[in-house]
Design an enzyme around this catalytic site. Structure first.
Site, PDB file in Angstrom:
ATOM      1  N   ASP A 191      35.449 -22.388  46.794  1.00 17.19           N
ATOM      2  CA  ASP A 191      35.540 -21.713  48.085  1.00 17.19           C
ATOM      3  C   ASP A 191      34.236 -20.982  48.391  1.00 17.19           C
ATOM      4  OD1 ASP A 191      36.361 -20.566  50.432  1.00 17.19           O
ATOM      5  OD2 ASP A 191      37.549 -18.991  49.480  1.00 17.19           O
ATOM      6  N   ASP A 225      32.230 -23.655  55.133  1.00 25.42           N
ATOM      7  CA  ASP A 225      33.230 -23.174  54.180  1.00 25.42           C
ATOM      8  C   ASP A 225      33.911 -24.326  53.458  1.00 25.42           C
ATOM      9  OD1 ASP A 225      35.087 -21.735  52.755  1.00 25.42           O
ATOM     10  OD2 ASP A 225      36.360 -21.277  54.471  1.00 25.42           O
TER      11      ASP A 225
END
Length: 533
Positions: free
Chosen positions: A130, A340
């Site tokens: 992440d 992201d």
């Protein structure tokens, strides 16, 4: 600390004699790290849900002038700076279990995962990747954690692990007085263990527990053919309680935050001098992938700068000048996007989404359709020949660089093969969109935190062949091509409220010479000062 003007010519002469060429004189004010001015500058507060929760990354406990803690902090900082390597020790580092990432489908929220080894003796964890958050956390001393048994997940052939700090001989407690303890100012005792709570963007998803330090097992790649083993101290969230998506299959065995915060693994590795302050992710169309710490990409890659958010370098934001479908670049489609890897799919601000989707719909050669249960608004039937040639989708970045999306659709499979496809883009509230994993496919994406820019180049990820490990269950990775990623699973974890800071840049060799001579000179001046008093 005060340096008087008569010393400045002497300092410049020493640097010239060290081989730095003609001196360049700069004018600057000197501010002591523990002065009132520095305190006012660093001690900003972080707000979460409208409530202040403590000092930011530069805040924390401020030592009383000339106290024992005051001198301890100065000494600790000096030791840290002296041990910081002026050149990175390794070109690349990757986890000891291999650099390969694993896509585990709908059971795991359509994210990419990889094996990470922690502690002594080492224990393996399958963690989600992440880039939108900072903390590296794993299930630990569980009070409320996701199931870890393989029977709960169709693609696993063995159980996941829980971290037990007391079982690792290299585990250390992080106290509330630690500079990276965000909640330190709220602790009743600075010596107690540092608690943490992170509330992610989606569906009341959170993790909480305590911070610990332990070793992360890594291997050196490419330039070090011996595959040297590295045990790097990192900070880990001992996640005793998870909520929301973390209890329903998303990151059941932990999450590796790759954000800009000082507490992230990428920041800690760079600050300790192991690697350059950069890393790369690569996602191939066959669902394979790679993660390399220290990678700055290839020389001819395209780049665009990261942009500050509200005046601070908090996360990976890029500027988009226009969205283009084929050769048609749409008016008034300039906005910002978060890059992201923790988002499975891509999101556009609602007004821009409508323009893009309408133009895609106008140019695609297929009949519009609906598929029950699928969340996307623009879906189409496949012909007997499968998915037709699709109109290209391009993001024009503010640097006049083009990012061509390899595959902007999600294919829907039936028993006889592809039955349809959907534009795998969703509208989102607000002005900032998200470049998710699906738009990164087919590229090596470089997060160059040293030069503060995003890099990308075409790649099948096969050339980045470092320490592959076979998937848990190879047949399980593609066992459910028509599994539906739910809306909740698409709303992947986002950046949290901890205010991060970019790790310090590695000095160049030329500046290192001057730093060394200045340090020696300063030591001599101190000795002269004390001998005269």
């Amino acid at each position: 600390m005060e340096i008087r003007l008569p010393l400045l010519p002497l300092l410049l002469i020493v640097c010239v004699q060290a081989g730095l060429g003609e001196p360049i004189v700069y004018s600057a004010r000197l501010v002591h790290r523990f002065s009132d001015e520095a305190k006012a500058h660093r001690d900003f507060r972080v707000f979460r849900n409208g409530a202040a929760v403590g000092a930011g990354a530069g805040g924390g406990f401020w030592p009383q002038r000339r106290s024992l803690e005051y001198y301890r902090r100065l000494l600790s900082s000096d030791v840290e700076r002296q041990t910081l390597k002026l050149n990175p020790q390794f070109q690349f580092l990757y986890p000891s279990e291999g650099s390969a990432t694993l896509p585990l489908g709908n059971d795991f929220g359509w994210l990419h995962y990889m094996w990470i080894d922690i502690g002594t003796p080492k224990v393996s964890f399958l963690v989600a990747l992440d880039a939108g958050s900072d903390l590296f956390w794993v299930p630990c001393d569980c009070v409320q954690c996701a199931p870890l048994s393989s029977s709960y997940y169709s693609s696993l052939d063995k159980d996941l692990n829980e971290y037990i700090p007391s079982a690792s001989s290299t585990s250390k407690t992080i106290s509330c007085s630690h500079q990276l303890c965000e909640q330190g100012p709220n602790c009743p005792n600075p010596k107690q263990q540092c608690p943490y709570t992170i509330n992610y963007y989606s569906d009341d998803t959170s993790t909480s527990g305590f911070l610990v330090e332990d070793v992360l097992h890594l291997l050196a790649g490419q330039s070090d053919v011996s595959n040297k083993s590295v045990k790097a101290p990192v900070i880990i969230g001992c996640g005793s309680k998870q909520t929301g998506g973390y209890l329903s299959g998303v990151a059941p065995d932990g999450l590796l935050g790759l954000g800009l915060g000082e507490i992230s693994v990428a920041s800690l590795l760079a600050k300790a001098g192991y690697i350059r302050n950069s890393f790369s992710l690569c996602f191939n169309e066959d669902d394979s992938g790679r993660l390399l710490f220290g990678d700055q990409g290839i020389a001819d890659q395209q780049t665009t700068p990261f942009l500050p958010l509200d005046g601070k370098n908090l996360t990976y934001i890029v500027g988009v000048d226009a969205c283009c479908i084929e050769s048609s670049c749409l008016d008034n489609t300039n906005f910002q996007m978060l890059v992201d890897s923790g988002s499975s799919f891509t999101y556009l601000p609602e007004q821009i989404f409508e323009k893009v989707a309408d133009d895609f719909d106008r140019q695609v050669n297929a009949s519009k359709s609906t598929f029950e249960g699928y969340p996307w608004q623009y879906c189409y039937k496949s012909s007997s020949n499968g998915v037709p040639k699709l109109p290209s989708f391009t993001l024009k970045f503010a640097t006049s660089k083009s990012f061509v999306v390899n595959n902007p659709v999600f294919v829907i499979y039936g028993t006889q093969g592809a039955v349809g496809f959907c534009l795998a883009v969703q509208p989102t509230d607000g002005d900032i969109g998200t470049i998710g994993q699906n738009f990164m496919t087919g590229y090596q994406i470089v997060f160059d935190r040293e030069k503060f820019k995003l890099g990308w180049s075409r790649s099948n990820c096969k050339d980045l062949d470092y320490g592959d490990r076979a998937p848990l269950n190879p047949s399980g990775n593609n066992s459910s091509p028509n599994s539906l990623p739910t809306t909740a699973q698409q709303s992947a974890p986002n950046s949290h409220a901890i205010a991060p800071a970019v790790a310090g840049r590695t000095p160049s060799k030329s500046s290192a010479t001057c730093i060394s001579c200045l340090a020696k000179l300063f030591l001599l001046l101190l000795m002269a000062h004390f001998s005269s008093t």
